[in-house]
Every structure is written in structure tokens, then in C-alpha cells.
Design an enzyme around this catalytic site. Structure first.
Site, PDB file in Angstrom:
ATOM      1  N   GLN A 163       0.585   5.924  12.660  1.00 45.11           N
ATOM      2  CA  GLN A 163       0.604   6.587  11.359  1.00 45.11           C
ATOM      3  C   GLN A 163       1.994   7.120  11.022  1.00 45.11           C
ATOM      4  OE1 GLN A 163      -1.543   7.814  13.797  1.00 45.11           O
ATOM      5  NE2 GLN A 163      -3.580   7.162  13.136  1.00 45.11           N
ATOM      6  N   GLY A 164       2.468   6.807   9.816  1.00 44.33           N
ATOM      7  CA  GLY A 164       3.737   7.352   9.345  1.00 44.33           C
ATOM      8  C   GLY A 164       4.812   6.337   9.080  1.00 44.33           C
ATOM      9  N   ASP A 165       4.586   5.032   9.383  1.00 43.51           N
ATOM     10  CA  ASP A 165       5.664   4.071   9.208  1.00 43.51           C
ATOM     11  C   ASP A 165       5.236   2.743   8.596  1.00 43.51           C
ATOM     12  OD1 ASP A 165       8.445   3.510   9.442  1.00 43.51           O
ATOM     13  OD2 ASP A 165       7.992   2.194  11.117  1.00 43.51           O
ATOM     14  N   SER A 166       4.135   2.704   7.860  1.00 47.26           N
ATOM     15  CA  SER A 166       3.797   1.502   7.110  1.00 47.26           C
ATOM     16  C   SER A 166       4.983   1.110   6.240  1.00 47.26           C
ATOM     17  CB  SER A 166       2.591   1.752   6.194  1.00 47.26           C
ATOM     18  OG  SER A 166       1.387   1.692   6.894  1.00 47.26           O
ATOM     19  N   HIS A 210       0.816  -1.206   0.000  1.00 41.99           N
ATOM     20  CA  HIS A 210       0.000   0.000   0.000  1.00 41.99           C
ATOM     21  C   HIS A 210       0.859   1.268   0.000  1.00 41.99           C
ATOM     22  CE1 HIS A 210       0.208  -0.507   4.510  1.00 41.99           C
ATOM     23  NE2 HIS A 210       0.254   0.810   4.481  1.00 41.99           N
ATOM     24  N   ASP A 233       0.636  -7.809   1.541  1.00 42.04           N
ATOM     25  CA  ASP A 233       0.952  -6.380   1.593  1.00 42.04           C
ATOM     26  C   ASP A 233       2.467  -6.187   1.560  1.00 42.04           C
ATOM     27  OD1 ASP A 233       0.663  -3.666   1.788  1.00 42.04           O
ATOM     28  OD2 ASP A 233       0.153  -3.648   3.922  1.00 42.04           O
TER      29      ASP A 233
END
Length: 271
Positions: A219-222, A84, A130
Site C-alpha cells: 500500500q502506498g505506491d500504485s 486508478h 491500468d
């Protein structure tokens, strides 16, 4: 239950773009922190990390320098990340930033991307697969992470202590970190994870975190790495909030994709 790949919004090329991203919530020990880091937001669960210990940790940015995902070096010419993340920004606008512990500096390398491979089975993080491999233009000057031995399940054993790394938000909806940070999380057994997430697939996913929450990716490190020692066992994929009790982080199970990663990262060696 709201299950999603932790997304944030970036203004890219004048358009508001939804970008999937996850970060590591951590705590700064102010007794030993330098003045700059002492002003960083704090959350219990980890510490400022060093690229001396984790040289394979990198992040993805757009052409404006905005960090939106994490990634991990898997060869001198390639990084692995979440699918993603690979789909969030056009290939020509993706930059791989390596060797830059503090995002406010100009340290390290900034490389563009020549090729993106995304797992054929990918549709949505909650459906598995993913994972993506990005081939860079040029050479990465930093040591890659080790890939797991698919015949050795010990790194996925329940209770194994793993390290998640990233530059993202330090709280759900909070500020992003300027520094690379890390948090220690135990691997969770498949049965327990399946009870927490009915979408959990033990073949392509692995969970890590504490029953009481408090330590997680956010939030911010996928796409960022989950490692045991220097062995890459997971990539940050999705979760329900950040650090919620009974809602651990869900990661792509890297051992299921070792052959794919090697083929993309070292195509000449594999013919």
C-alpha cells in the site's frame, strides 16, 4: 482469493477518500544506515534508494502534501502512473513531487497537473489498461525513464531482475516510508502468473516477485515504476496482500502502451 488494487484511506478536503496506492516493502541495513533511517520499519526485500540512480521516480500528493501514489517521469512535461491513481484525486488537487528523496524535506519540485489521459479501456485494475499520463504545468527538471522497445521482449523474459521503487508502506498495513526505497524482483512468466491470478492478462499485465514471497510492492505506491536498468517495463497495479507466497505483484505492461505514452508525453513531436 482477494484481488484488489492496494488501497489506503486519506482525509482530503474534510472527506474520507479511498485512494489506491502501493508501496515497496524493503529492509534498511542498520549497520550502515544513518540515525534517521535506522528508526524506519524494516521488512526483508530491499534498501533505501537514491534519486541519483533513479531521478525519474516521483510521487503523487494531494494539496495537503499527503503522498498517495507513485509515478514516473516519461518526458520533461509528463509522468506516467496507474489509472486508478489518476482517478483517485480530482485533477486540480493532484501534485507531482519530483526530486524529493525524503518526503519530510522541501527538496525538488511540486507541480500541478493541467491534463490527465487515462487509457480508454480502463475500468478496474484487475481488468487491465491500468495506465494514465499526467501533463504537468511547467517543466520537470529530472531525467525521464526510457520506454521499452515493443519489438524487443527481452526485458520481459522470465527471471529478468527488475527494480520496483516507491515511498509507500513497508509492510501490509504498516507505516509508510519517509524515504524512496527499492526492491529487486524477478519477472514471472505468463503461465505462472496466470496460475496465481485468474484475472491475469498477458497483453496488458506483467508479474514480478518470488514464489516464496517476502519481496513485493504494497500500500502506498500504485503507479510507481518497475524498471530494468533505466527502462520502464511496468507500473505497480494490484496484488493480493503484500509479499504473500504465490501472490506476486501485478504491474501494467508498459510496452503495450508506448505509442500512447509518447503521444501524451511529446504531443508536439508526434503532431
Amino acid at each position: 482469493m482477494s484481488v484488489k488494487s492496494r488501497r489506503s484511506l486519506l482525509l482530503v478536503s474534510g472527506a474520507l477518500l479511498a485512494v489506491a496506492a502501493v508501496a515497496v516493502p524493503v529492509v534498511v541495513n542498520t549497520a550502515s544506515a544513518d540515525p534517521a533511517s535506522a528508526n524506519q520499519p524494516r521488512i526483508v526485500g530491499g534498501n533505501k534508494a537514491s534519486l541519483d540512480d533513479h531521478p525519474y521516480a516521483v510521487y503523487l500528493a494531494d494539496t495537503g502534501g499527503n503522498q498517495y501514489c507513485g509515478a514516473v517521469i516519461v518526458s520533461s512535461t509528463a509522468v506516467a502512473t496507474a489509472a486508478h491513481c489518476a482517478k483517485a484525486v480530482a485533477k486540480q488537487d493532484v501534485r507531482v513531487v519530483a526530486g524529493r528523496e525524503d518526503k519530510r524535506t522541501n527538496d525538488g519540485q511540486v507541480l500541478s497537473v493541467s491534463k490527465i489521459w487515462i487509457s480508454k479501456g480502463y475500468n478496474d485494475p484487475t481488468q487491465g489498461n491500468d495506465i494514465a499520463v499526467l501533463t504537468v504545468r511547467g517543466q520537470l527538471d529530472y531525467r525521464p525513464a526510457k520506454l521499452p522497445d515493443s519489438g524487443d521482449p527481452s526485458v520481459y523474459r522470465e527471471g529478468t531482475q527488475a527494480t520496483v521503487l516507491g515511498w509507500g508502506r513497508v509492510a501490509d498495513g504498516g507505516d509508510r516510508s519517509d524515504y524512496l526505497r527499492s526492491a529487486q524482483v524477478p519477472v514471472i512468466g505468463d503461465k505462472d502468473c496466470n496460475s496465481d491470478y485468474d484475472v491475469y492478462d498477458p497483453k496488458t499485465m506483467v508479474c514480478a516477485g518470488y514464489a516464496d514471497g517476502g519481496v513485493d510492492a504494497c500500500q502506498g505506491d500504485s503507479g510507481g515504476p518497475l524498471v530494468v536498468g533505466d527502462t520502464l517495463i511496468g507500473l505497480v497495479s494490484f496484488g493480493d496482500g503484500c509479499g504473500k507466497a504465490g501472490k506476486p505483484g501485478v504491474y501494467t505492461r508498459v510496452s503495450a502502451y508506448v505509442d500512447d505514452i509518447q503521444q501524451q508525453a511529446n504531443p508536439r513531436l508526434l503532431g
